[in-house]
Design a protein around this motif. Structure first.
Motif, PDB file in Angstrom:
ATOM      1  N   ILE A 128       8.406   1.245  -5.380  1.00  0.00           N
ATOM      2  CA  ILE A 128       7.132   1.968  -5.250  1.00  0.00           C
ATOM      3  C   ILE A 128       5.993   1.101  -5.756  1.00  0.00           C
ATOM      4  CG2 ILE A 128       5.790   3.914  -6.142  1.00  0.00           C
ATOM      5  CD1 ILE A 128       8.397   5.542  -6.147  1.00  0.00           C
ATOM      6  N   SER A 129       6.194   0.478  -6.907  1.00  0.00           N
ATOM      7  CA  SER A 129       5.156  -0.371  -7.494  1.00  0.00           C
ATOM      8  C   SER A 129       4.866  -1.580  -6.615  1.00  0.00           C
ATOM      9  CB  SER A 129       5.580  -0.823  -8.894  1.00  0.00           C
ATOM     10  OG  SER A 129       5.793   0.290  -9.748  1.00  0.00           O
ATOM     11  N   LEU A 130       5.920  -2.217  -6.090  1.00  0.00           N
ATOM     12  CA  LEU A 130       5.735  -3.389  -5.245  1.00  0.00           C
ATOM     13  C   LEU A 130       5.023  -3.023  -3.949  1.00  0.00           C
ATOM     14  CD1 LEU A 130       6.219  -6.367  -4.565  1.00  0.00           C
ATOM     15  CD2 LEU A 130       8.484  -5.716  -3.699  1.00  0.00           C
ATOM     16  N   ARG A 131       5.460  -1.949  -3.321  1.00  0.00           N
ATOM     17  CA  ARG A 131       4.812  -1.510  -2.079  1.00  0.00           C
ATOM     18  C   ARG A 131       3.328  -1.244  -2.309  1.00  0.00           C
ATOM     19  NH1 ARG A 131       6.832   4.022  -0.689  1.00  0.00           N
ATOM     20  NH2 ARG A 131       5.241   4.569  -2.230  1.00  0.00           N
ATOM     21  N   ILE A 137      -2.292   0.782  -1.605  1.00  0.00           N
ATOM     22  CA  ILE A 137      -2.233   2.240  -1.506  1.00  0.00           C
ATOM     23  C   ILE A 137      -1.353   2.763  -2.636  1.00  0.00           C
ATOM     24  CG2 ILE A 137      -1.519   4.204  -0.103  1.00  0.00           C
ATOM     25  CD1 ILE A 137      -3.886   2.776   1.076  1.00  0.00           C
ATOM     26  N   ALA A 138      -1.805   3.813  -3.307  1.00  0.00           N
ATOM     27  CA  ALA A 138      -1.064   4.360  -4.439  1.00  0.00           C
ATOM     28  C   ALA A 138      -0.698   5.816  -4.191  1.00  0.00           C
ATOM     29  CB  ALA A 138      -1.894   4.246  -5.716  1.00  0.00           C
ATOM     30  N   SER A 139       0.349   6.259  -4.845  1.00  0.00           N
ATOM     31  CA  SER A 139       0.703   7.677  -4.841  1.00  0.00           C
ATOM     32  C   SER A 139       0.108   8.338  -6.074  1.00  0.00           C
ATOM     33  CB  SER A 139       2.226   7.847  -4.833  1.00  0.00           C
ATOM     34  OG  SER A 139       2.771   7.346  -6.039  1.00  0.00           O
ATOM     35  N   GLY A 140       0.057   9.654  -6.058  1.00  0.00           N
ATOM     36  CA  GLY A 140      -0.509  10.378  -7.187  1.00  0.00           C
ATOM     37  C   GLY A 140       0.231  10.149  -8.482  1.00  0.00           C
ATOM     38  N   ASP A 141       1.530   9.837  -8.405  1.00  0.00           N
ATOM     39  CA  ASP A 141       2.318   9.574  -9.609  1.00  0.00           C
ATOM     40  C   ASP A 141       1.856   8.324 -10.345  1.00  0.00           C
ATOM     41  OD1 ASP A 141       4.030  11.742  -9.209  1.00  0.00           O
ATOM     42  OD2 ASP A 141       5.369  10.597  -7.928  1.00  0.00           O
ATOM     43  N   GLN A 142       1.043   7.499  -9.703  1.00  0.00           N
ATOM     44  CA  GLN A 142       0.671   6.210 -10.276  1.00  0.00           C
ATOM     45  C   GLN A 142      -0.626   6.242 -11.078  1.00  0.00           C
ATOM     46  OE1 GLN A 142       1.796   4.096  -6.299  1.00  0.00           O
ATOM     47  NE2 GLN A 142       1.908   2.547  -7.892  1.00  0.00           N
ATOM     48  N   GLY A 143      -1.128   7.432 -11.356  1.00  0.00           N
ATOM     49  CA  GLY A 143      -2.280   7.546 -12.231  1.00  0.00           C
ATOM     50  C   GLY A 143      -3.528   6.870 -11.679  1.00  0.00           C
ATOM     51  N   ILE A 144      -3.992   7.325 -10.547  1.00  0.00           N
ATOM     52  CA  ILE A 144      -5.172   6.737  -9.913  1.00  0.00           C
ATOM     53  C   ILE A 144      -6.405   6.983 -10.775  1.00  0.00           C
ATOM     54  CG2 ILE A 144      -6.696   6.858  -7.894  1.00  0.00           C
ATOM     55  CD1 ILE A 144      -4.183   7.753  -6.286  1.00  0.00           C
ATOM     56  N   LEU A 168      -7.209   9.191   0.166  1.00  0.00           N
ATOM     57  CA  LEU A 168      -8.251   8.681  -0.725  1.00  0.00           C
ATOM     58  C   LEU A 168      -8.119   7.175  -0.913  1.00  0.00           C
ATOM     59  CD1 LEU A 168     -10.595   9.175  -2.730  1.00  0.00           C
ATOM     60  CD2 LEU A 168      -8.850   9.477  -4.505  1.00  0.00           C
ATOM     61  N   CYS A 169      -6.897   6.698  -1.109  1.00  0.00           N
ATOM     62  CA  CYS A 169      -6.699   5.265  -1.346  1.00  0.00           C
ATOM     63  C   CYS A 169      -7.119   4.430  -0.144  1.00  0.00           C
ATOM     64  CB  CYS A 169      -5.238   4.983  -1.696  1.00  0.00           C
ATOM     65  SG  CYS A 169      -4.740   5.586  -3.323  1.00  0.00           S
ATOM     66  N   LYS A 170      -6.868   4.906   1.057  1.00  0.00           N
ATOM     67  CA  LYS A 170      -7.276   4.162   2.249  1.00  0.00           C
ATOM     68  C   LYS A 170      -8.790   4.007   2.282  1.00  0.00           C
ATOM     69  CE  LYS A 170      -5.378   5.174   6.210  1.00  0.00           C
ATOM     70  NZ  LYS A 170      -4.853   5.995   7.347  1.00  0.00           N
ATOM     71  N   ARG A 171      -9.512   5.053   1.896  1.00  0.00           N
ATOM     72  CA  ARG A 171     -10.968   4.968   1.878  1.00  0.00           C
ATOM     73  C   ARG A 171     -11.458   4.065   0.747  1.00  0.00           C
ATOM     74  NH1 ARG A 171     -13.053  10.744   1.438  1.00  0.00           N
ATOM     75  NH2 ARG A 171     -11.062  11.083   0.390  1.00  0.00           N
ATOM     76  N   LEU A 172     -10.818   4.163  -0.411  1.00  0.00           N
ATOM     77  CA  LEU A 172     -11.210   3.292  -1.518  1.00  0.00           C
ATOM     78  C   LEU A 172     -10.896   1.832  -1.215  1.00  0.00           C
ATOM     79  CD1 LEU A 172     -10.021   5.496  -4.518  1.00  0.00           C
ATOM     80  CD2 LEU A 172     -12.391   4.838  -4.031  1.00  0.00           C
ATOM     81  N   ARG A 173      -9.762   1.601  -0.577  1.00  0.00           N
ATOM     82  CA  ARG A 173      -9.359   0.231  -0.260  1.00  0.00           C
ATOM     83  C   ARG A 173     -10.344  -0.435   0.689  1.00  0.00           C
ATOM     84  NH1 ARG A 173      -3.911  -0.522   3.038  1.00  0.00           N
ATOM     85  NH2 ARG A 173      -5.353   0.374   4.573  1.00  0.00           N
ATOM     86  N   SER A 174     -11.037   0.344   1.509  1.00  0.00           N
ATOM     87  CA  SER A 174     -12.042  -0.232   2.404  1.00  0.00           C
ATOM     88  C   SER A 174     -13.235  -0.765   1.626  1.00  0.00           C
ATOM     89  CB  SER A 174     -12.502   0.815   3.424  1.00  0.00           C
ATOM     90  OG  SER A 174     -13.281   1.831   2.793  1.00  0.00           O
ATOM     91  N   LEU A 175     -13.358  -0.327   0.375  1.00  0.00           N
ATOM     92  CA  LEU A 175     -14.451  -0.801  -0.479  1.00  0.00           C
ATOM     93  C   LEU A 175     -13.998  -1.921  -1.414  1.00  0.00           C
ATOM     94  CD1 LEU A 175     -15.914   2.678  -1.507  1.00  0.00           C
ATOM     95  CD2 LEU A 175     -16.673   1.195   0.368  1.00  0.00           C
ATOM     96  N   ALA A 176     -12.766  -1.818  -1.917  1.00  0.00           N
ATOM     97  CA  ALA A 176     -12.254  -2.828  -2.849  1.00  0.00           C
ATOM     98  C   ALA A 176     -10.759  -2.638  -3.011  1.00  0.00           C
ATOM     99  CB  ALA A 176     -12.932  -2.713  -4.209  1.00  0.00           C
TER     100      ALA A 176
END
Length: 230
Positions: A128-131, A137-144, A168-176
């Motif tokens: 999960i961490s490597l992916r 992209i993160a899951s909610g378990d990863q403390g965003i 949410l992560c896809k949108r954030l990733r488009s910024l950084a």
């Protein structure tokens, strides 16, 4: 003075797990961070156990996206950190977060380790961490955690019943790209232990693939609740 960090904890019937997380965060709160519990209709003592240990308790309809948005709406911090109630946070992880926030990143997340014993669960956590590191992209378990200004500008979590964290992560990733932090958070392995490791992994892969192929989150949520195939 406005705090640097607000911690939003969505919960529903988490009386067994929540006290340990609040113990982990007690020092953080004492140093000025804001803790907000957002309860989604618990029938146990979740809210009672949080009294005096958080700064606000909100009661809203169930739904993780709804709960997290409600918490973020009243948060005062420059950053909002979303933590599941069955997460454990080490002192080393808190120190790392403090150091990174001083650099004012846009957003980030932690590596994750599953709480259960055995090599299979350790491998799942590592994968999960490597992916997440490769995909951004993160899951909610990863403390965003995310800068409040950016979170608000994006409209917060989409009001969908599943995959709100990926959206949410896809949108954030488009910024950084996210800041990927270690040491890992410890998250409960109960769904893998209750439903079976292989079955749960295959189901999660199938749900993610279906989401990326355009299947509606509402349909995915029904499949997830049943633990069945599409």
């Amino acid at each position: 003075m406005k705090p640097l960090l607000s911690v939003v904890i969505p919960a529903r019937n988490e009386a067994q797990a929540l006290p340990a997380l609040l113990d982990d965060l007690a020092g953080l709160r004492a140093s000025g961070a804001e803790l907000i519990l957002v309860d989604g209709g618990s029938s146990d003592s979740t809210c009672e156990l949080a009294l005096g240990r958080v700064d606000q308790i909100l009661r809203v309809a169930p739904g993780r996206a709804l709960q997290m948005n409600a918490g973020a709406a009243v948060a005062c911090g420059e950053y909002v950190w979303f933590l599941h109630a069955d997460t454990r946070v080490s002192a080393a992880s808190l120190m790392r977060l403090h150091d990174v926030l001083s650099e004012r990143p846009l957003w980030g997340r932690f590596d994750v380790r599953l709480s259960g014993q055995g090599p299979a669960l350790r491998l799942i956590g590592a994968m999960i961490s490597l992916r997440s590191r490769l995909s951004g992209i993160a899951s909610g378990d990863q403390g965003i955690f995310v800068a409040r200004q950016s979170f608000d500008a994006l409209g917060g979590y989409a009001q969908i019943p599943l995959m709100e964290d990926l959206h949410l992560c896809k949108r954030l990733r488009s910024l950084a790209r996210p800041r990927c932090l270690r040491p890992p958070l410890l998250t409960s392995s109960r769904r893998w232990e209750q439903n079976g490791i292989v079955r749960t992994v295959l189901l999660m892969w199938r749900l993610r693939l279906a989401y990326y192929c355009g299947v509606s989150p509402a349909k995915l949520a029904r499949q997830y609740r049943r633990g069945s195939w599409l």
